[in-house]
Design a protein around this motif. Structure first.
Motif, PDB file in Angstrom:
ATOM      1  N   VAL A 401       0.835  -1.198   0.000  1.00 22.43           N
ATOM      2  CA  VAL A 401       0.000   0.000   0.000  1.00 22.43           C
ATOM      3  C   VAL A 401       0.874   1.253   0.000  1.00 22.43           C
ATOM      4  CG1 VAL A 401      -1.683   1.331   1.328  1.00 22.43           C
ATOM      5  CG2 VAL A 401      -1.948  -1.149   1.114  1.00 22.43           C
ATOM      6  N   LEU A 402       1.882   1.275   0.868  1.00 23.67           N
ATOM      7  CA  LEU A 402       2.737   2.464   0.971  1.00 23.67           C
ATOM      8  C   LEU A 402       3.560   2.669  -0.290  1.00 23.67           C
ATOM      9  CD1 LEU A 402       3.948   2.276   4.688  1.00 23.67           C
ATOM     10  CD2 LEU A 402       1.919   3.369   3.722  1.00 23.67           C
ATOM     11  N   ASP A 403       3.983   1.575  -0.920  1.00 20.19           N
ATOM     12  CA  ASP A 403       4.727   1.707  -2.179  1.00 20.19           C
ATOM     13  C   ASP A 403       3.858   2.371  -3.246  1.00 20.19           C
ATOM     14  OD1 ASP A 403       6.949   0.538  -1.080  1.00 20.19           O
ATOM     15  OD2 ASP A 403       6.562  -1.455  -1.904  1.00 20.19           O
ATOM     16  N   SER A 552      14.647   3.596   3.788  1.00 18.00           N
ATOM     17  CA  SER A 552      14.844   4.109   2.439  1.00 18.00           C
ATOM     18  C   SER A 552      15.398   3.018   1.522  1.00 18.00           C
ATOM     19  CB  SER A 552      15.785   5.313   2.473  1.00 18.00           C
ATOM     20  OG  SER A 552      16.057   5.784   1.176  1.00 18.00           O
ATOM     21  N   LEU A 553      16.372   2.249   2.010  1.00 16.50           N
ATOM     22  CA  LEU A 553      16.949   1.151   1.220  1.00 16.50           C
ATOM     23  C   LEU A 553      15.923   0.055   0.968  1.00 16.50           C
ATOM     24  CD1 LEU A 553      20.465   0.875   2.932  1.00 16.50           C
ATOM     25  CD2 LEU A 553      20.003   1.644   0.590  1.00 16.50           C
ATOM     26  N   GLU A 554      15.122  -0.271   1.992  1.00 15.43           N
ATOM     27  CA  GLU A 554      14.088  -1.293   1.824  1.00 15.43           C
ATOM     28  C   GLU A 554      13.061  -0.861   0.783  1.00 15.43           C
ATOM     29  OE1 GLU A 554      14.134  -3.179   6.361  1.00 15.43           O
ATOM     30  OE2 GLU A 554      12.654  -1.663   5.807  1.00 15.43           O
ATOM     31  N   SER A 555      12.726   0.425   0.807  1.00 12.96           N
ATOM     32  CA  SER A 555      11.783   0.953  -0.173  1.00 12.96           C
ATOM     33  C   SER A 555      12.359   0.865  -1.580  1.00 12.96           C
ATOM     34  CB  SER A 555      11.445   2.410   0.175  1.00 12.96           C
ATOM     35  OG  SER A 555      10.708   3.015  -0.853  1.00 12.96           O
ATOM     36  N   GLU A 556      13.626   1.209  -1.732  1.00 16.95           N
ATOM     37  CA  GLU A 556      14.278   1.128  -3.039  1.00 16.95           C
ATOM     38  C   GLU A 556      14.327  -0.315  -3.528  1.00 16.95           C
ATOM     39  OE1 GLU A 556      15.845   2.999  -6.299  1.00 16.95           O
ATOM     40  OE2 GLU A 556      15.121   3.945  -4.463  1.00 16.95           O
ATOM     41  N   GLU A 557      14.538  -1.226  -2.605  1.00 13.75           N
ATOM     42  CA  GLU A 557      14.582  -2.640  -2.953  1.00 13.75           C
ATOM     43  C   GLU A 557      13.228  -3.116  -3.486  1.00 13.75           C
ATOM     44  OE1 GLU A 557      15.775  -6.871  -0.759  1.00 13.75           O
ATOM     45  OE2 GLU A 557      15.174  -5.129   0.420  1.00 13.75           O
ATOM     46  N   ARG A 558      12.139  -2.704  -2.829  1.00 12.36           N
ATOM     47  CA  ARG A 558      10.806  -3.110  -3.283  1.00 12.36           C
ATOM     48  C   ARG A 558      10.472  -2.473  -4.635  1.00 12.36           C
ATOM     49  NH1 ARG A 558       9.695  -1.877   1.994  1.00 12.36           N
ATOM     50  NH2 ARG A 558       8.464  -0.035   1.441  1.00 12.36           N
ATOM     51  N   LYS A 559      10.986  -1.267  -4.852  1.00 14.55           N
ATOM     52  CA  LYS A 559      10.737  -0.585  -6.121  1.00 14.55           C
ATOM     53  C   LYS A 559      11.360  -1.360  -7.278  1.00 14.55           C
ATOM     54  CE  LYS A 559      11.337   3.840  -5.959  1.00 14.55           C
ATOM     55  NZ  LYS A 559      12.022   5.161  -5.973  1.00 14.55           N
ATOM     56  N   ASN A 560      12.486  -2.007  -7.015  1.00 15.23           N
ATOM     57  CA  ASN A 560      13.191  -2.774  -8.045  1.00 15.23           C
ATOM     58  C   ASN A 560      12.863  -4.258  -7.967  1.00 15.23           C
ATOM     59  OD1 ASN A 560      14.538  -0.446  -8.936  1.00 15.23           O
ATOM     60  ND2 ASN A 560      16.087  -0.665  -7.333  1.00 15.23           N
ATOM     61  N   ARG A 561      11.691  -4.578  -7.414  1.00 18.38           N
ATOM     62  CA  ARG A 561      11.281  -5.973  -7.259  1.00 18.38           C
ATOM     63  C   ARG A 561      11.317  -6.677  -8.617  1.00 18.38           C
ATOM     64  NH1 ARG A 561       5.916  -5.794  -4.757  1.00 18.38           N
ATOM     65  NH2 ARG A 561       7.100  -5.112  -2.945  1.00 18.38           N
ATOM     66  N   GLY A 562      11.823  -7.910  -8.609  1.00 18.76           N
ATOM     67  CA  GLY A 562      11.926  -8.673  -9.849  1.00 18.76           C
ATOM     68  C   GLY A 562      13.328  -8.605 -10.427  1.00 18.76           C
ATOM     69  N   LYS A 563      14.103  -7.586 -10.023  1.00 20.05           N
ATOM     70  CA  LYS A 563      15.492  -7.487 -10.463  1.00 20.05           C
ATOM     71  C   LYS A 563      16.382  -8.091  -9.384  1.00 20.05           C
ATOM     72  CE  LYS A 563      14.386  -3.147 -12.833  1.00 20.05           C
ATOM     73  NZ  LYS A 563      14.702  -1.697 -12.942  1.00 20.05           N
ATOM     74  N   SER A 564      17.653  -8.177  -9.654  1.00 15.71           N
ATOM     75  CA  SER A 564      18.589  -8.718  -8.670  1.00 15.71           C
ATOM     76  C   SER A 564      18.757  -7.718  -7.533  1.00 15.71           C
ATOM     77  CB  SER A 564      19.944  -8.987  -9.335  1.00 15.71           C
ATOM     78  OG  SER A 564      20.881  -9.415  -8.368  1.00 15.71           O
ATOM     79  N   ASN A 565      18.323  -8.115  -6.358  1.00 17.11           N
ATOM     80  CA  ASN A 565      18.347  -7.201  -5.223  1.00 17.11           C
ATOM     81  C   ASN A 565      19.386  -7.604  -4.171  1.00 17.11           C
ATOM     82  OD1 ASN A 565      16.404  -5.311  -5.961  1.00 17.11           O
ATOM     83  ND2 ASN A 565      14.727  -6.631  -5.311  1.00 17.11           N
TER      84      ASN A 565
END
Length: 750
Positions: A401-403, A552-565
């Motif tokens: 939801v927050l994303d 902030s890093l966790e949010s960036e990670e979710r934004k790039n979901r599906g890529k190599s995180n």
């Protein structure tokens, strides 16, 4: 099994005996130390699982255990590694403790206490630090979430779950003790609470230090909320905290960190101006849990009925020329209009008719789909979108939801309202933070209407633009800002800036300035400070800054979901371990390697219950590794209370701001139609007379609720002025005489 020791509602023994909470407040930052005392009174070794709430923006920074004479300090490790170490310890008969954050919502934690032998006791201590939110009246709000409401998981949402073990508050089999110590450069004027407190005890003559305790007999039917009031509360401050000697310079923990608190104040000439346009979208939770009482002292007033009354006030207070729409959501969602419509008498009345019959009848709590639909609607030119979200916050997919809100932050502002005990702080605060708005919690005896109308004033405030932060530092010293950019500023509300300071200088004088534009005029808010580090702060500021960076890093990670995180995950784990602040990729693990003989026999699992509430039919589960279980609760629908006279008067107001002179108005005023008609000055129209009567009644009899009707009264006064009516003073005098009041014309804004 023979029942012994503490028992749950299902007569299973509970190993948790008591919870002790110590709150230490320094100015606007709090350190919370919770001690959980366990004892196994069974004849078998046990594993206890306790799922419990914490504030969503807390930085959990310490976890330790005492077993007999042995003290074990937990380590932060990558989560899967910590789980494997915990499982290995249990399989080898060792005592182990695991504390981990939910992967779906950062305000839910689970504590596993493993291999507790028969007769053995263990004390678990966890510590977190948190910034205290500023309320509209200047109070600092601390909330200890004692109530954990089960979270609704939409079908297809990510993450498996385990059941939250909730029982009615009266059946919670362990005790809570709570004490608070408050210190500040400014005197503590008072401390209020939704719970019964012992008298406030001042610890020095200038009242800058005080202590208070929760009164005996506390029931687990509500969160423990403290409202702390300082004299001259809105004062800017800056705290510089030295780095850790053992940490490497150039890292977050190795360098000094500064926390700056600013309270921009706007000129009265600007504050008197309000926006006359906007698209106002109201998103109302209509899930079954909204049928619960708003608070435990008034069982008749339900959350949904309070929300209906609030929507009435909102609709009457909107400015002419704006646009609006109302959504309801549960397992499905609906809306009053296909798209937002222009605010008029016709559209307002159509909306109010549908609001009056709204019920908590839409099932579960799926907020993601209605938000997606709202964001898919094109924005209206020159009508800034303002989203108001009302929910009791029982969702399991908080991060999704927050994303979504963050992704659409550029097109709207979001004002969120957590209704009732146990509303998710991660969801409510997160919606406002990501949506550049403001969050409010309605608990205890709070009236939803007053808090929501305060947020509407924020929404109507002229938008602050061109916000920037500049630093004036000695040569050789630089600042790396750690906190997200300031995207919105509201009158009287705090703006926080965290920065890592690199380099050294013999000079210590510095300043930080927030520059912004309001109403086409430039303004600034400046704070002077020096580089000398504060004493006795521990590493509180560093840990709060680390929490911001981790999120902030966790949010960036979710934004790039599906890529190599993996690289992003590695950064989160490194920062979490270095700072000692938990994340969803790490967990605290403690193993007692000195407990002698291995614990013998199979472990019996015990779920420790948390206080919860019943609601109309809803699904209950909690994100974690084991398979989810689902169960349902039923609750009777209480009778609707009689309508407040204030709301009766408000319901009669027209969209333009005026009232009509009729029997309904006379009845609310406590007069007959003949009395009202007879007192009207001859030269004045019936609408102007009726509107002034309503304004006099509000000012004469409802000043204690002014926050609720102030905006609609301003609209009414503006309407009267636009009529250029003669003899307004005569109308005011005649109204005062009829109603028995003494309200001056100037007080009405006429």
């Amino acid at each position: 099994m023979v029942g012994c020791g503490l028992l749950t509602a299902k007569k299973n023994p509970v190993p948790l005996k008591s919870v002790e909470v110590e709150l230490q407040v320094k100015d606007h930052v709090a350190t919370v130390i919770s001690t959980l005392n366990y004892q196994n009174k069974e004849d078998k070794p046990i594993e206890a699982l306790f799922v419990f709430p914490l504030p969503g923006d807390a930085a959990v920074c310490h976890f330790s255990a005492d077993i007999g004479q042995t003290h074990i300090v937990a380590e932060l490790k990558e989560k899967q590694q910590a789980r494997e170490e915990y499982d290995d310890a249990l399989s080898s008969g060792q005592q182990a403790f695991l504390l981990e954050e939910s992967e779906q919502s950062p305000d839910i934690f689970s504590l596993s206490v493993g291999s507790l032998p028969p007769g053995e006791s263990a004390s678990i201590m966890l510590q977190y630090v948190i910034e205290l939110a500023v309320e509209a009246d200047g109070a600092l709000r601390f909330c200890l979430p004692a109530v954990l409401n089960p979270r609704y998981h939409p079908q297809g949402s990510e993450g498996p779950g385990v059941p939250v073990s909730s029982v009615p508050a009266s059946e919670i089999p362990y005790s809570l003790s709570f004490s608070a110590r408050v210190s500040s450069p400014r005197p503590v004027s008072k401390v209020e609470s939704s719970c019964s407190l012992e008298p406030l005890h001042y610890l020095n003559t200038d009242h800058t230090e005080a202590a208070v305790k929760l009164a005996a007999g506390h029931k687990f039917d509500r969160d423990v909320e403290l409202l702390i009031y300082y004299k001259d509360a809105h004062q800017p401050s800056a705290v510089v905290e030295a780095g850790q000697d053992s940490a490497q310079p150039g890292t977050l923990m190795g360098d000094p960190v500064v926390m700056v608190s600013l309270y921009p104040e706007f000129p009265e000439s600007v504050m008197s101006k309000r926006a006359s346009c906007g698209e106002f979208v109201f998103l109302l939770d209509r899930s079954g849990s909204m049928q619960c009482p708003t608070n435990n002292r008034n069982q008749q007033e339900t959350r949904i009925s309070s929300a209906r009354d609030t929507l009435l006030l909102l609709l009457k207070s909107l400015p002419m020329g704006c646009y609006f729409n109302i959504y309801g959501f549960g397992s499905s969602y609906d809306h009053i209009f296909p798209q937002s419509v222009e605010y008029s008498e016709k559209s307002m009345e159509e909306a109010l008719k549908k609001v009056e019959v709204m019920q908590a009848d839409l099932g579960g709590t799926e907020i993601l789909q209605p938000l997606q639909h709202i964001y898919s609607q094109p924005c209206i030119s020159n009508q800034p979108r303002q989203l108001f979200v009302f929910t009791d916050g029982e969702v399991g997919n908080t991060k999704e939801v927050l994303d979504l809100v963050r992704k659409n932050a550029g097109s709207h502002r979001c004002f969120s309202f957590g209704i009732g005990e146990g509303a998710s702080s991660a969801l409510i605060n997160g919606l406002a933070q990501e949506g550049r708005g403001h969050a409010q919690f309605i608990t205890g005896s709070d009236r939803m209407q007053a808090k929501v109308m305060q947020s509407l004033k924020f929404a109507l405030q002229l938008v602050v633009k061109d916000i920037s932060v500049t630093w004036d530092l000695p040569k050789g010293v630089s600042a790396t800002v750690l906190s997200p950019p300031i995207t919105t500023i509201f009158q009287g509300q705090r703006s926080l800036v965290y920065a890592q300071l690199c380099g050294k200088s013999s000079q210590t004088d510095c300043s930080v300035t927030v520059n912004y534009t309001l109403g086409d005029h430039p303004y600034e808010s400046k704070k002077l400070f020096n580089l000398n580090p504060a004493k006795d702060t521990g590493f509180t500021v560093h840990r709060l800054a680390a929490r911001i960076l981790i999120r902030s890093l966790e949010s960036e990670e979710r934004k790039n979901r599906g890529k190599s995180n993996e690289d992003m995950k590695r950064k989160v784990v490194e920062l979490s371990v270095q700072s000692g602040v938990s994340s969803h990729h790490t967990a605290f693990i403690a193993v007692n390697k000195d407990n002698g003989d291995a614990v013998q026999g199979p472990l019996v699992c015990r779920n420790v219950p948390t206080p919860g509430k019943s609601s109309s039919r809803r699904m209950c589960c909690m994100p974690r590794r084991s398979p989810a279980r689902v169960f349902y609760l039923e609750a009777a629908v209480p009778e609707q209370p009689r309508r407040d006279p204030l709301l009766q008067l408000v319901s009669l107001q027209k969209a333009s701001g005026c009232w009509l002179l009729d029997t309904a108005l006379a009845s609310v005023l406590g007069k007959t139609s003949e009395e009202v008609e007879k007192s009207k000055p001859a030269e004045v129209s019936s609408e102007v007379w009726a509107t002034i009567l309503a304004l006099i009644w509000l000012h004469g009899f409802k000043m204690d609720a002014k926050d609720e009707w102030e905006l609609l009264a301003v609209k009414a006064a503006s309407w009267v002025q636009a009529q250029n009516a003669p003899c307004v003073k005569d109308c005011v005098d005649a109204s005062n005489a009829l109603l028995g009041c003494r309200v001056h014309k100037e007080a009405l804004g006429l």
